[in-house]
Design an enzyme around this catalytic site. Structure first.
Site, PDB file in Angstrom:
ATOM      1  N   GLN A 160       0.848  -1.187   0.000  1.00 45.73           N
ATOM      2  CA  GLN A 160       0.000   0.000   0.000  1.00 45.73           C
ATOM      3  C   GLN A 160       0.885   1.238   0.000  1.00 45.73           C
ATOM      4  O   GLN A 160       1.912   1.270   0.672  1.00 45.73           O
ATOM      5  CB  GLN A 160      -0.881  -0.017   1.254  1.00 45.73           C
ATOM      6  CG  GLN A 160      -1.820   1.152   1.415  1.00 45.73           C
ATOM      7  CD  GLN A 160      -2.697   0.976   2.644  1.00 45.73           C
ATOM      8  OE1 GLN A 160      -3.277  -0.069   2.868  1.00 45.73           O
ATOM      9  NE2 GLN A 160      -2.788   2.024   3.455  1.00 45.73           N
ATOM     10  N   TYR A 207       4.509   7.384   1.596  1.00 50.31           N
ATOM     11  CA  TYR A 207       5.175   6.251   2.217  1.00 50.31           C
ATOM     12  C   TYR A 207       4.501   4.953   1.822  1.00 50.31           C
ATOM     13  O   TYR A 207       3.296   4.853   1.676  1.00 50.31           O
ATOM     14  CB  TYR A 207       5.309   6.396   3.729  1.00 50.31           C
ATOM     15  CG  TYR A 207       4.033   6.617   4.511  1.00 50.31           C
ATOM     16  CD1 TYR A 207       3.424   5.567   5.179  1.00 50.31           C
ATOM     17  CD2 TYR A 207       3.469   7.883   4.602  1.00 50.31           C
ATOM     18  CE1 TYR A 207       2.269   5.777   5.911  1.00 50.31           C
ATOM     19  CE2 TYR A 207       2.315   8.095   5.332  1.00 50.31           C
ATOM     20  CZ  TYR A 207       1.720   7.034   5.983  1.00 50.31           C
ATOM     21  OH  TYR A 207       0.577   7.235   6.710  1.00 50.31           O
ATOM     22  N   LYS A 236      -6.821  12.611  18.462  1.00 50.52           N
ATOM     23  CA  LYS A 236      -6.409  11.212  18.629  1.00 50.52           C
ATOM     24  C   LYS A 236      -4.932  11.136  19.032  1.00 50.52           C
ATOM     25  O   LYS A 236      -4.566  10.406  19.959  1.00 50.52           O
ATOM     26  CB  LYS A 236      -6.638  10.447  17.325  1.00 50.52           C
ATOM     27  CG  LYS A 236      -6.183   9.014  17.350  1.00 50.52           C
ATOM     28  CD  LYS A 236      -6.382   8.357  15.993  1.00 50.52           C
ATOM     29  CE  LYS A 236      -5.719   7.007  15.931  1.00 50.52           C
ATOM     30  NZ  LYS A 236      -5.750   6.420  14.603  1.00 50.52           N
ATOM     31  N   ASP A 237      -4.079  11.895  18.349  1.00 50.85           N
ATOM     32  CA  ASP A 237      -2.645  11.850  18.649  1.00 50.85           C
ATOM     33  C   ASP A 237      -2.332  12.443  20.017  1.00 50.85           C
ATOM     34  O   ASP A 237      -1.341  12.070  20.647  1.00 50.85           O
ATOM     35  CB  ASP A 237      -1.838  12.558  17.566  1.00 50.85           C
ATOM     36  CG  ASP A 237      -1.756  11.746  16.277  1.00 50.85           C
ATOM     37  OD1 ASP A 237      -2.210  10.588  16.259  1.00 50.85           O
ATOM     38  OD2 ASP A 237      -1.232  12.290  15.278  1.00 50.85           O
ATOM     39  N   HIS A 266       2.728   6.852  15.298  1.00 44.82           N
ATOM     40  CA  HIS A 266       1.797   5.783  14.943  1.00 44.82           C
ATOM     41  C   HIS A 266       2.515   4.467  14.680  1.00 44.82           C
ATOM     42  O   HIS A 266       3.650   4.461  14.216  1.00 44.82           O
ATOM     43  CB  HIS A 266       1.028   6.145  13.670  1.00 44.82           C
ATOM     44  CG  HIS A 266       0.300   7.444  13.753  1.00 44.82           C
ATOM     45  ND1 HIS A 266       0.271   8.335  12.720  1.00 44.82           N
ATOM     46  CD2 HIS A 266      -0.420   8.005  14.755  1.00 44.82           C
ATOM     47  CE1 HIS A 266      -0.446   9.389  13.060  1.00 44.82           C
ATOM     48  NE2 HIS A 266      -0.874   9.220  14.295  1.00 44.82           N
ATOM     49  N   ASN A 312       0.756   5.416   0.777  1.00 51.35           N
ATOM     50  CA  ASN A 312      -0.025   6.454   1.441  1.00 51.35           C
ATOM     51  C   ASN A 312       0.568   7.816   1.084  1.00 51.35           C
ATOM     52  O   ASN A 312       1.781   7.938   0.897  1.00 51.35           O
ATOM     53  CB  ASN A 312       0.017   6.262   2.955  1.00 51.35           C
ATOM     54  CG  ASN A 312      -0.583   4.941   3.372  1.00 51.35           C
ATOM     55  OD1 ASN A 312      -1.577   4.498   2.834  1.00 51.35           O
ATOM     56  ND2 ASN A 312       0.029   4.293   4.343  1.00 51.35           N
ATOM     57  N   LYS A 318       7.908   0.627   6.826  1.00 53.06           N
ATOM     58  CA  LYS A 318       7.567   1.799   6.011  1.00 53.06           C
ATOM     59  C   LYS A 318       8.796   2.303   5.262  1.00 53.06           C
ATOM     60  O   LYS A 318       9.912   2.244   5.783  1.00 53.06           O
ATOM     61  CB  LYS A 318       7.042   2.938   6.888  1.00 53.06           C
ATOM     62  CG  LYS A 318       5.755   2.614   7.614  1.00 53.06           C
ATOM     63  CD  LYS A 318       5.315   3.753   8.510  1.00 53.06           C
ATOM     64  CE  LYS A 318       4.004   3.398   9.210  1.00 53.06           C
ATOM     65  NZ  LYS A 318       3.562   4.457  10.104  1.00 53.06           N
TER      66      LYS A 318
END
Length: 182
Positions: free
Chosen positions: A46, A131, A168-169, A61, A48, A71
């Site tokens: 994938q 990434y 959230k972070d 994360h 991003n 990554k």
């Protein structure tokens, strides 16, 4: 490509060979055979792409087993202060971090193996980060680590604008809380 181990040898700084002329430039940012010759057998599944305002801080994360991700991070526009924190249990560098400046000018990339938390601070307006990851996003395995945990000792650059951090972070636990939970 030039592959340089960082202070945590499994995290690699990668500098592509750039071919430039009056038309612009060309470089390979990933070549499976070249990476394999350097011991990187990552199967990227994938890609991003993020765009951030100057002062946006994303992270730290990571995804946990069995969906942990390696990554390959690079900047296509702007500049970031990029950070990887070793969360591998039993690692001699557990809790330590690597920080590198990645930019469209230096074209450096950072390979971050599975078992690391990752985050970055956008140093320029309109910064775009690409990434590749070795596993798909999984909300059930998505975790975070407090970006400002003093135990990590990350010297985030001071800017003339406040950091922008998602709610959230802001809620991610400290390293000591992660260790207690596992």
């Amino acid at each position: 490509m030039k592959f340089t181990p960082t202070s945590i040898p499994d995290v690699l700084l990668i500098e592509p060979k750039v071919f430039s002329d009056e038309r612009g430039f060309f470089f390979e940012d990933y070549n499976r055979e070249v990476f394999a010759r350097h011991g990187l057998l990552a199967d990227f599944v994938q890609d991003n792409h993020s765009r951030s305002r100057r002062g946006a801080l994303r992270g730290l994360h990571f995804q946990v087993y069995p969906k942990a991700q390696s990554k390959l991070v690079r900047v296509v526009r702007g500049e970031v202060f990029d950070v990887a924190v070793d969360l591998r249990k039993g690692s001699p560098t557990y809790g330590r971090h690597v920080a590198e400046t990645l930019s469209e000018e230096n074209r450096r990339m950072l390979f971050i193996p599975a078992g690391f938390a990752h985050g970055f601070l956008a140093l320029k307006e309109g910064t775009e980060v690409l990434y590749k990851v070795t596993d798909f996003y999984s909300p059930a395995h998505d975790k975070g680590l407090a970006w400002n945990d003093p135990a990590l000792g990350i010297a985030w650059p001071k800017l003339d604008v406040p950091y922008e951090i998602s709610p959230k972070d802001r809620r991610h636990p400290a390293l000591s809380e992660l260790a207690e939970a596992s």
